[in-house]
Design a protein around this motif. Structure first.
Motif, PDB file in Angstrom:
ATOM      1  N   ILE A  13       0.791  -1.244   0.067  1.00  0.00           N
ATOM      2  CA  ILE A  13      -0.010  -0.096   0.092  1.00  0.00           C
ATOM      3  C   ILE A  13       0.912   1.286  -0.238  1.00  0.00           C
ATOM      4  O   ILE A  13       0.605   2.089  -0.648  1.00  0.00           O
ATOM      5  N   SER A  14       1.847   1.272   0.888  1.00  0.00           N
ATOM      6  CA  SER A  14       2.794   2.552   0.935  1.00  0.00           C
ATOM      7  C   SER A  14       3.567   2.799  -0.329  1.00  0.00           C
ATOM      8  O   SER A  14       3.639   3.741  -0.859  1.00  0.00           O
ATOM      9  N   ARG A  15       3.549   1.673  -1.383  1.00  0.00           N
ATOM     10  CA  ARG A  15       4.189   2.018  -2.774  1.00  0.00           C
ATOM     11  C   ARG A  15       3.150   2.181  -3.898  1.00  0.00           C
ATOM     12  O   ARG A  15       3.189   2.805  -4.837  1.00  0.00           O
ATOM     13  N   LEU A  16       1.820   1.764  -3.391  1.00  0.00           N
ATOM     14  CA  LEU A  16       0.687   2.134  -4.155  1.00  0.00           C
ATOM     15  C   LEU A  16      -0.038   3.467  -4.275  1.00  0.00           C
ATOM     16  O   LEU A  16      -0.811   3.903  -5.215  1.00  0.00           O
ATOM     17  N   ARG A  17      -0.103   4.065  -2.998  1.00  0.00           N
ATOM     18  CA  ARG A  17      -0.771   5.213  -2.791  1.00  0.00           C
ATOM     19  C   ARG A  17      -0.851   6.237  -3.848  1.00  0.00           C
ATOM     20  O   ARG A  17      -1.600   6.862  -3.959  1.00  0.00           O
ATOM     21  N   THR A  18       0.459   6.597  -4.348  1.00  0.00           N
ATOM     22  CA  THR A  18       0.599   7.605  -5.328  1.00  0.00           C
ATOM     23  C   THR A  18       0.449   7.157  -6.823  1.00  0.00           C
ATOM     24  O   THR A  18       0.549   8.049  -7.858  1.00  0.00           O
ATOM     25  N   ARG A  19       0.087   5.911  -7.033  1.00  0.00           N
ATOM     26  CA  ARG A  19       0.138   5.342  -8.422  1.00  0.00           C
ATOM     27  C   ARG A  19      -1.333   4.872  -8.737  1.00  0.00           C
ATOM     28  O   ARG A  19      -1.459   4.493  -9.954  1.00  0.00           O
ATOM     29  N   ALA A  20      -2.165   4.557  -7.908  1.00  0.00           N
ATOM     30  CA  ALA A  20      -3.439   3.831  -8.083  1.00  0.00           C
ATOM     31  C   ALA A  20      -4.389   4.184  -6.997  1.00  0.00           C
ATOM     32  O   ALA A  20      -4.104   4.498  -5.764  1.00  0.00           O
ATOM     33  N   GLU A  21      -5.759   3.867  -7.035  1.00  0.00           N
ATOM     34  CA  GLU A  21      -6.710   4.044  -6.271  1.00  0.00           C
ATOM     35  C   GLU A  21      -6.818   2.592  -5.522  1.00  0.00           C
ATOM     36  O   GLU A  21      -6.688   1.563  -6.222  1.00  0.00           O
ATOM     37  N   VAL A  22      -6.586   2.838  -4.138  1.00  0.00           N
ATOM     38  CA  VAL A  22      -6.538   1.449  -3.512  1.00  0.00           C
ATOM     39  C   VAL A  22      -7.501   1.259  -2.419  1.00  0.00           C
ATOM     40  O   VAL A  22      -7.924   2.106  -1.809  1.00  0.00           O
ATOM     41  N   VAL A  23      -7.906  -0.204  -2.345  1.00  0.00           N
ATOM     42  CA  VAL A  23      -8.856  -0.456  -1.433  1.00  0.00           C
ATOM     43  C   VAL A  23      -8.338  -1.380  -0.545  1.00  0.00           C
ATOM     44  O   VAL A  23      -7.948  -2.327  -0.997  1.00  0.00           O
ATOM     45  N   ALA A  24      -8.071  -1.430   0.800  1.00  0.00           N
ATOM     46  CA  ALA A  24      -7.582  -2.177   1.715  1.00  0.00           C
ATOM     47  C   ALA A  24      -8.763  -3.134   2.292  1.00  0.00           C
ATOM     48  O   ALA A  24      -9.840  -2.744   2.867  1.00  0.00           O
ATOM     49  N   VAL A  25      -8.501  -4.500   2.070  1.00  0.00           N
ATOM     50  CA  VAL A  25      -9.520  -5.304   2.572  1.00  0.00           C
ATOM     51  C   VAL A  25      -8.939  -6.128   3.750  1.00  0.00           C
ATOM     52  O   VAL A  25      -7.863  -6.567   3.661  1.00  0.00           O
ATOM     53  N   VAL A  26      -9.544  -5.796   4.965  1.00  0.00           N
ATOM     54  CA  VAL A  26      -8.995  -6.397   6.148  1.00  0.00           C
ATOM     55  C   VAL A  26     -10.098  -7.164   7.165  1.00  0.00           C
ATOM     56  O   VAL A  26     -11.434  -6.702   6.718  1.00  0.00           O
ATOM     57  N   ARG A  27      -9.775  -7.897   7.873  1.00  0.00           N
ATOM     58  CA  ARG A  27     -10.524  -8.675   8.823  1.00  0.00           C
ATOM     59  C   ARG A  27     -11.176  -7.628   9.544  1.00  0.00           C
ATOM     60  O   ARG A  27     -12.132  -7.601  10.205  1.00  0.00           O
ATOM     61  N   ASP A  28     -10.207  -6.889  10.191  1.00  0.00           N
ATOM     62  CA  ASP A  28     -10.527  -5.917  11.290  1.00  0.00           C
ATOM     63  C   ASP A  28     -10.140  -4.608  11.014  1.00  0.00           C
ATOM     64  O   ASP A  28      -8.996  -4.031  10.778  1.00  0.00           O
ATOM     65  N   PRO A  29     -11.255  -3.704  10.514  1.00  0.00           N
ATOM     66  CA  PRO A  29     -10.936  -2.490  10.002  1.00  0.00           C
ATOM     67  C   PRO A  29     -10.514  -1.627  10.862  1.00  0.00           C
ATOM     68  O   PRO A  29      -9.585  -0.496  10.478  1.00  0.00           O
ATOM     69  N   ALA A  30     -10.472  -1.839  12.160  1.00  0.00           N
ATOM     70  CA  ALA A  30      -9.583  -0.914  13.184  1.00  0.00           C
ATOM     71  C   ALA A  30      -8.048  -0.970  12.974  1.00  0.00           C
ATOM     72  O   ALA A  30      -7.470  -0.173  13.533  1.00  0.00           O
ATOM     73  N   ARG A  31      -7.427  -2.178  12.322  1.00  0.00           N
ATOM     74  CA  ARG A  31      -6.245  -2.146  12.087  1.00  0.00           C
ATOM     75  C   ARG A  31      -5.816  -2.020  10.555  1.00  0.00           C
ATOM     76  O   ARG A  31      -4.565  -2.234  10.258  1.00  0.00           O
ATOM     77  N   ALA A  32      -6.877  -1.408   9.739  1.00  0.00           N
ATOM     78  CA  ALA A  32      -6.307  -1.133   8.458  1.00  0.00           C
ATOM     79  C   ALA A  32      -5.393   0.106   8.499  1.00  0.00           C
ATOM     80  O   ALA A  32      -5.185   1.060   9.379  1.00  0.00           O
ATOM     81  N   PRO A  33      -4.436   0.004   7.244  1.00  0.00           N
ATOM     82  CA  PRO A  33      -3.595   1.180   7.028  1.00  0.00           C
ATOM     83  C   PRO A  33      -4.239   2.449   6.902  1.00  0.00           C
ATOM     84  O   PRO A  33      -5.434   2.526   6.394  1.00  0.00           O
ATOM     85  N   GLU A  34      -3.609   3.403   7.339  1.00  0.00           N
ATOM     86  CA  GLU A  34      -4.544   4.816   6.937  1.00  0.00           C
ATOM     87  C   GLU A  34      -4.221   5.508   5.758  1.00  0.00           C
ATOM     88  O   GLU A  34      -3.182   5.180   5.059  1.00  0.00           O
ATOM     89  N   GLY A  35      -5.167   6.215   5.217  1.00  0.00           N
ATOM     90  CA  GLY A  35      -5.186   6.834   4.056  1.00  0.00           C
ATOM     91  C   GLY A  35      -5.631   6.136   2.677  1.00  0.00           C
ATOM     92  O   GLY A  35      -5.353   6.726   1.566  1.00  0.00           O
ATOM     93  N   VAL A  36      -6.116   5.151   2.889  1.00  0.00           N
ATOM     94  CA  VAL A  36      -6.964   4.230   1.879  1.00  0.00           C
ATOM     95  C   VAL A  36      -8.303   3.979   2.320  1.00  0.00           C
ATOM     96  O   VAL A  36      -8.484   3.686   3.499  1.00  0.00           O
TER      97      VAL A  36
END
Length: 255
Positions: A13-36
């Motif tokens: 994700i840190s390498r995609l943030r400036t290159r594409a629209e990113v959707v983070a799929v996580v089991r626990d949304p509270a632990r999701a990376p910020e900014g996506v």
């Protein structure tokens, strides 16, 4: 991207943030990376995966951390089915070296997943990873490095390089329908010791356990396979363990 809250997922994700629209799929949304954008998707909850994958153009399916092979296969197959049902444009799967031909031991779950992806008929890319260099970086103690590897080579790669390669595949062209065997530059513990100016000493295995098993695999030459795929996808050589240690020493000296 599935399993986006894990170590590899966060790096991608840190390498995609400036290159594409990113959707983070996580089991626990509270632990999701910020900014996506975040969606809940649990490998043990197929319905949540179908909803999470809806509208996704390219899915990075990161292998489950589950250790039980049967459960891991079930999780992966659920994710592959969910991707098909959601109409995902293409699936990029983080597999493991040897999974294309071997279906036992470490590769069993990866092999089953690869076969399911191929049978599904959707566009795909398979990224067959080696062991992570991060887990093998030697510690210098008393002016020496020790190991039980018999001086044989390791083809490990750093998680950061594998994350960059995944980001390149997700955003680049010409990768669909391909299976990449990712290996880092071959290295040995004696070579690393020499590169950083310390001595090397071979020691007996500490006893039964994961590292003892891995050392035995190294001594048998099982980690010496080489492929140019990682360097080609990165557009540069992958980082070596010696270079990593030298960089750490420079940072330590600057601090």
């Amino acid at each position: 991207m599935s399993a986006a809250s894990g170590a590899l997922g966060r790096l991608v994700i840190s390498r995609l943030r400036t290159r594409a629209e990113v959707v983070a799929v996580v089991r626990d949304p509270a632990r999701a990376p910020e900014g996506v954008a975040v969606r809940r998707g649990d490998y043990d909850d197929p319905a949540s995966l179908r909803a999470a994958f809806d509208g996704v153009d390219r899915l990075l399916l990161i292998a489950s951390p589950e250790l039980d092979t049967a459960r891991r296969i079930k999780q992966h197959l659920a994710a592959v089915s969910a991707a098909e049902e959601a109409g995902v444009g293409a699936v990029v799967f983080t597999s493991f070296l040897g999974a294309g031909t071997v279906a036992t031991g470490l590769t069993e779950a990866y092999h089953a997943t690869e076969q399911a992806i191929l049978a599904g008929g959707r566009p795909y890319t398979l990224l067959r990873h080696p062991f992570y260099s991060d887990a093998f970086v030697p510690q210098v103690s008393g002016g020496e490095i020790t190991s039980s590897t018999g001086g044989r080579g390791l083809n490990t790669a750093f998680r950061s390089d594998l994350a960059e390669a995944a980001a390149n595949v997700l955003t680049g062209e010409g990768h669909l329908g391909r299976a990449y065997d990712f290996t880092g530059p071959l290295w040995t513990y004696p070579e690393v010791a020499q590169a950083i100016g310390v001595t090397y000493r071979e020691v007996p295995d500490a006893g039964p356990g994961p590292m003892s098993w891995l050392s035995a695999q190294v001594r048998a030459g099982a980690l010496e396979q080489q492929s140019p795929d990682l360097a080609r996808v990165l557009g540069r050589p992958a980082k070596t363990v010696a270079a990593h240690l030298l960089d750490q020493r420079k940072l330590g000296a600057q601090g």
